[in-house]
Motif scaffolding. Structure first.
Motif, PDB file in Angstrom:
ATOM      1  N   ALA A   1      40.345  34.886  42.073  1.00  0.00           N
ATOM      2  CA  ALA A   1      39.917  33.491  42.255  1.00  0.00           C
ATOM      3  C   ALA A   1      40.264  32.693  40.999  1.00  0.00           C
ATOM      4  N   LEU A   2      39.759  31.488  40.932  1.00  0.00           N
ATOM      5  CA  LEU A   2      39.860  30.676  39.718  1.00  0.00           C
ATOM      6  C   LEU A   2      38.476  30.576  39.105  1.00  0.00           C
ATOM      7  N   ASP A   3      38.390  30.801  37.794  1.00  0.00           N
ATOM      8  CA  ASP A   3      37.095  30.629  37.142  1.00  0.00           C
ATOM      9  C   ASP A   3      36.832  29.151  36.917  1.00  0.00           C
ATOM     10  N   GLU A   4      35.728  28.845  36.272  1.00  0.00           N
ATOM     11  CA  GLU A   4      35.333  27.435  36.108  1.00  0.00           C
ATOM     12  C   GLU A   4      36.316  26.631  35.269  1.00  0.00           C
ATOM     13  N   LYS A   5      37.157  27.317  34.496  1.00  0.00           N
ATOM     14  CA  LYS A   5      38.179  26.634  33.695  1.00  0.00           C
ATOM     15  C   LYS A   5      39.504  26.547  34.436  1.00  0.00           C
ATOM     16  N   GLY A   6      39.533  27.058  35.678  1.00  0.00           N
ATOM     17  CA  GLY A   6      40.760  27.015  36.458  1.00  0.00           C
ATOM     18  C   GLY A   6      41.734  28.125  36.140  1.00  0.00           C
ATOM     19  N   ILE A   7      41.269  29.181  35.451  1.00  0.00           N
ATOM     20  CA  ILE A   7      42.121  30.317  35.085  1.00  0.00           C
ATOM     21  C   ILE A   7      41.941  31.419  36.133  1.00  0.00           C
ATOM     22  N   PRO A   8      43.031  32.037  36.621  1.00  0.00           N
ATOM     23  CA  PRO A   8      42.892  33.114  37.613  1.00  0.00           C
ATOM     24  C   PRO A   8      42.068  34.284  37.067  1.00  0.00           C
ATOM     25  N   THR A   9      41.160  34.785  37.887  1.00  0.00           N
ATOM     26  CA  THR A   9      40.317  35.917  37.494  1.00  0.00           C
ATOM     27  C   THR A   9      41.067  37.229  37.733  1.00  0.00           C
ATOM     28  N   PRO A  10      40.642  38.321  37.079  1.00  0.00           N
ATOM     29  CA  PRO A  10      41.314  39.612  37.286  1.00  0.00           C
ATOM     30  C   PRO A  10      41.238  40.054  38.749  1.00  0.00           C
ATOM     31  N   LEU A  11      42.259  40.772  39.194  1.00  0.00           N
ATOM     32  CA  LEU A  11      42.257  41.329  40.535  1.00  0.00           C
ATOM     33  C   LEU A  11      41.162  42.385  40.627  1.00  0.00           C
ATOM     34  N   VAL A  12      40.342  42.300  41.673  1.00  0.00           N
ATOM     35  CA  VAL A  12      39.257  43.258  41.822  1.00  0.00           C
ATOM     36  C   VAL A  12      39.197  43.772  43.258  1.00  0.00           C
ATOM     37  N   HIS A  13      39.115  45.083  43.384  1.00  0.00           N
ATOM     38  CA  HIS A  13      38.900  45.732  44.674  1.00  0.00           C
ATOM     39  C   HIS A  13      37.442  45.482  45.048  1.00  0.00           C
ATOM     40  N   THR A  14      37.211  44.772  46.155  1.00  0.00           N
ATOM     41  CA  THR A  14      35.874  44.267  46.479  1.00  0.00           C
ATOM     42  C   THR A  14      35.319  44.907  47.744  1.00  0.00           C
ATOM     43  N   TYR A  15      34.070  45.339  47.654  1.00  0.00           N
ATOM     44  CA  TYR A  15      33.325  45.823  48.812  1.00  0.00           C
ATOM     45  C   TYR A  15      32.521  44.639  49.331  1.00  0.00           C
ATOM     46  N   LEU A  16      32.972  44.050  50.436  1.00  0.00           N
ATOM     47  CA  LEU A  16      32.442  42.774  50.903  1.00  0.00           C
ATOM     48  C   LEU A  16      31.099  42.931  51.616  1.00  0.00           C
TER      49      LEU A  16
ATOM     50  N   TYR B   1      43.604  48.676  36.350  1.00  0.00           N
ATOM     51  CA  TYR B   1      42.607  49.506  37.031  1.00  0.00           C
ATOM     52  C   TYR B   1      43.073  50.031  38.388  1.00  0.00           C
ATOM     53  N   TYR B   2      44.099  49.404  38.966  1.00  0.00           N
ATOM     54  CA  TYR B   2      44.517  49.787  40.311  1.00  0.00           C
ATOM     55  C   TYR B   2      46.033  49.942  40.384  1.00  0.00           C
ATOM     56  N   ASP B   3      46.458  50.830  41.256  1.00  0.00           N
ATOM     57  CA  ASP B   3      47.844  50.876  41.705  1.00  0.00           C
ATOM     58  C   ASP B   3      47.889  49.984  42.946  1.00  0.00           C
ATOM     59  N   ALA B   4      48.068  48.698  42.699  1.00  0.00           N
ATOM     60  CA  ALA B   4      47.882  47.708  43.758  1.00  0.00           C
ATOM     61  C   ALA B   4      48.801  47.950  44.950  1.00  0.00           C
ATOM     62  N   ALA B   5      50.071  48.299  44.695  1.00  0.00           N
ATOM     63  CA  ALA B   5      51.024  48.484  45.791  1.00  0.00           C
ATOM     64  C   ALA B   5      50.606  49.617  46.721  1.00  0.00           C
TER      65      ALA B   5
ATOM     66  N   VAL C   1      28.489  34.578  46.427  1.00  0.00           N
ATOM     67  CA  VAL C   1      28.782  35.997  46.240  1.00  0.00           C
ATOM     68  C   VAL C   1      29.526  36.526  47.462  1.00  0.00           C
ATOM     69  N   LEU C   2      30.654  37.217  47.215  1.00  0.00           N
ATOM     70  CA  LEU C   2      31.427  37.817  48.296  1.00  0.00           C
ATOM     71  C   LEU C   2      31.156  39.308  48.441  1.00  0.00           C
ATOM     72  N   GLY C   3      30.770  39.971  47.355  1.00  0.00           N
ATOM     73  CA  GLY C   3      30.519  41.407  47.434  1.00  0.00           C
ATOM     74  C   GLY C   3      30.420  42.017  46.047  1.00  0.00           C
ATOM     75  N   LYS C   4      30.684  43.328  45.994  1.00  0.00           N
ATOM     76  CA  LYS C   4      30.611  44.083  44.741  1.00  0.00           C
ATOM     77  C   LYS C   4      31.981  44.657  44.397  1.00  0.00           C
ATOM     78  N   GLY C   5      32.243  44.818  43.091  1.00  0.00           N
ATOM     79  CA  GLY C   5      33.490  45.415  42.645  1.00  0.00           C
ATOM     80  C   GLY C   5      33.536  46.912  42.932  1.00  0.00           C
ATOM     81  N   MET C   6      34.758  47.448  43.075  1.00  0.00           N
ATOM     82  CA  MET C   6      34.949  48.877  43.305  1.00  0.00           C
ATOM     83  C   MET C   6      35.962  49.435  42.311  1.00  0.00           C
ATOM     84  N   LEU C   7      35.750  50.675  41.935  1.00  0.00           N
ATOM     85  CA  LEU C   7      36.672  51.379  41.034  1.00  0.00           C
ATOM     86  C   LEU C   7      36.750  52.839  41.464  1.00  0.00           C
ATOM     87  N   ASP C   8      37.959  53.297  41.710  1.00  0.00           N
ATOM     88  CA  ASP C   8      38.185  54.679  42.155  1.00  0.00           C
ATOM     89  C   ASP C   8      37.361  55.019  43.394  1.00  0.00           C
ATOM     90  N   GLY C   9      37.253  54.054  44.307  1.00  0.00           N
ATOM     91  CA  GLY C   9      36.547  54.282  45.552  1.00  0.00           C
ATOM     92  C   GLY C   9      35.042  54.184  45.465  1.00  0.00           C
TER      93      GLY C   9
END
Length: 511
Positions: free
Chosen positions: A390-405, A371-375, A23-31
């Motif tokens: 990241a890559l999930d167990e099938k090797g597919i990239p996971t969605p971009l997530v703003h993370t609170y580490l 969910y984000y204006d990444a730029a 575990v690296l942290g928790k997801g964030m949305l709108d701060g």
């Protein structure tokens, strides 16, 4: 509210692996920290390599520390290149403070201050386990790349290694290699042996090789080459169920780029040659973290870049993951960057036009998100926050997530000198590799041979000198007696003497 529910559902469907994970942290949305969303990395894909990037002061080193701790919890050993000198604190448990309490109250995760098993290592004069390798273990191809030799010089290096092997001349350190080069260049016997069996070699090329070796010695390579050579299996230790964190102290890399490149290549090659194929084992055997990676790539030759690219592609089959920590993704060559499965992106600052181009390039490498204006958000991430994919167990990239580490459980500071001494003095591995081994090798063998040859040549020279000494000049009497007149006088005197003797007996001489 509907968007938040959708966010939680979508992220949980991709960040809840069935197998083991960290575990690296928790997801964030709108701060807002969304406690229902755990941002995880499956252990199965940790050997697909990764990148931790971000501007100075955004928390990259602490993220690295968290990652290493989480792997240690799972019994996975790591090797961390500690360039700034602030990762040794992993050996001591952390201390709670207001900032840590606030962070863990937001994540609703437990905080347990603790230490982790650590081995301090060095390739220079720092305190710790001395890492060494022999010249023979490097081989001619790798050594030629490190020395920056051209094709002709590289072929000469191969010939020299072949000669040393055929003549049973062990190449342990750089003195051995230089002595062999000297022997086949300056010694008549060595020069003839090389020419008769391997072909003649240009003195200019040999001189260029020697100059390259001396240049590498100036960067401290003398202490790196030697015995006992380091056994990479010693990187795979666990203690008390935790993976050992091997901290390589390389604070002086800026002054020794070639030496560090040498170490990197030798380590990758040795691991690849030594470790068995792992296949799909479910978790990595070892994970390497290279901090301030831009220092390596900025100084790297084309040969080194090519070698790193090749190793990144191949080494994951050995159950080994490689993670680069740097300021911007553009510090890592495209061919290497494309091989990195996990990306943890801290804030980037767009102060200049070049900075803004780097931001655009970084955002283009992430999965598209609604969910984000990444730029925009990438420039406004707080300390201890990051974009993660990241890559999930099938090797597919996971969605971009703003993370609170989450924050490290060990000390977020360096060890004191006393703590370092205690750690080093109590290490069995430090004792194992402490003393240099100076066995008879090419240097000693050839030095004796050249000394013997010099003695023989000296004796031969003395004999020739004696043989050429002029004979003593004959005296005047000897010269007169050897002349024609002297010989006539001698003959007459002998005849008259004989007549006198015969006359005494009443006899006469016959003509």
């Amino acid at each position: 509210m509907a968007e938040k529910s959708k966010f939680i559902e979508e992220l949980n469907s991709r960040y809840q692996p069935k197998g083991e994970y960290i575990v690296l942290g928790k997801g964030m949305l709108d701060g807002e920290v969304i406690t229902e969303v755990d941002v995880t990395v499956p252990l199965k894909t940790v050997n697909r390599h990764g990148l931790i990037a971000g501007a100075t002061g955004t928390g990259k080193t602490k993220t690295l520390q968290v990652f290493v701790e989480q792997l240690s919890h799972k019994g996975i050993p790591t090797l961390v290149m500690d360039i700034k000198g602030d990762l040794s604190g992993i050996a001591v448990e952390g201390e709670q403070n207001d900032k840590i309490n606030e962070r863990y109250s937001k994540t609703q995760l437990p905080y347990q201050p603790q230490s982790f098993p650590v081995e301090l290592m060095t390739i220079s004069a720092e305190k710790g386990l001395k890492l060494r390798a022999t010249v023979t273990e490097f081989g001619p191809v790798l050594l030629s790349k490190i020395l920056g030799l051209n094709e002709t010089q590289s072929s000469i290096m191969s010939i020299v290694f072949k000669y040393a092997d055929d003549k049973a001349l062990p190449l342990i350190d750089l003195d051995d290699l230089k002595k062999v080069l000297q022997y086949v260049t300056d010694n008549a016997e060595g020069k003839k042996e090389l020419a008769d069996n391997y072909g003649s070699i240009s003195p200019a090329s040999l001189g260029a090789i020697l100059r390259s070796i001396v240049a590498m010695e100036q960067q401290g390579a003398t202490s790196f080459f030697g015995e006992p050579s380091f056994d990479v299996e010693d990187l795979l230790q666990t203690r008390g169920g935790k993976g050992v964190v091997n901290v390589l102290r390389v604070a002086d890399i800026q002054n020794q780029p070639q030496l560090f490149s040498t170490f990197m290549l030798s380590l990758f090659a040795e691991i690849y040659m030594t470790f068995p194929e792992e296949g799909d084992s479910g978790k990595p055997k070892l994970v390497l973290f290279i901090d301030e990676a831009h220092l390596i790539f900025n100084e790297a030759s084309k040969a080194l870049l090519s070698q790193i690219e090749t190793m990144v592609k191949l080494i994951r089959s050995k159950g080994v993951g490689i993670y680069f920590i740097t300021q911007i993704p553009g510090d890592v060559p495209e061919n290497v960057l494309s091989q990195l499965g996990l990306k943890i992106q801290h804030a980037l600052r767009g102060f200049t036009a070049k900075d803004r181009k780097e931001i655009d390039k970084a955002v283009e490498n992430y999965p598209i998100t609604e969910y984000y204006d990444a730029a925009n958000l990438i420039q406004n991430l707080g300390i201890g926050e990051a974009f993660v994919t990241a890559l999930d167990e099938k090797g597919i990239p996971t969605p971009l997530v703003h993370t609170y580490l989450i924050s490290p459980e060990s000390r977020m500071d360096v060890l004191t000198s006393e703590e370092i001494d205690d750690l080093v003095n109590s290490s069995d591995l430090v004792k194992k590799y402490k003393n240099d081994v100076d066995k008879e090798s090419a240097y000693e063998i050839l030095a004796k041979r050249m000394e013997q040859a010099a003695e023989v040549e000296k004796e031969v020279t003395q004999e020739k000198s004696t043989a050429r000494q002029p004979k003593e000049e004959p005296g005047m009497f000897e010269q007169v007696m050897k002349s024609r007149a002297g010989r006539t006088f001698t003959t007459t005197l002998a005849r008259e003497g004989a007549k006198f003797v015969l006359g005494m007996f009443g006899l006469k001489m016959r003509r």
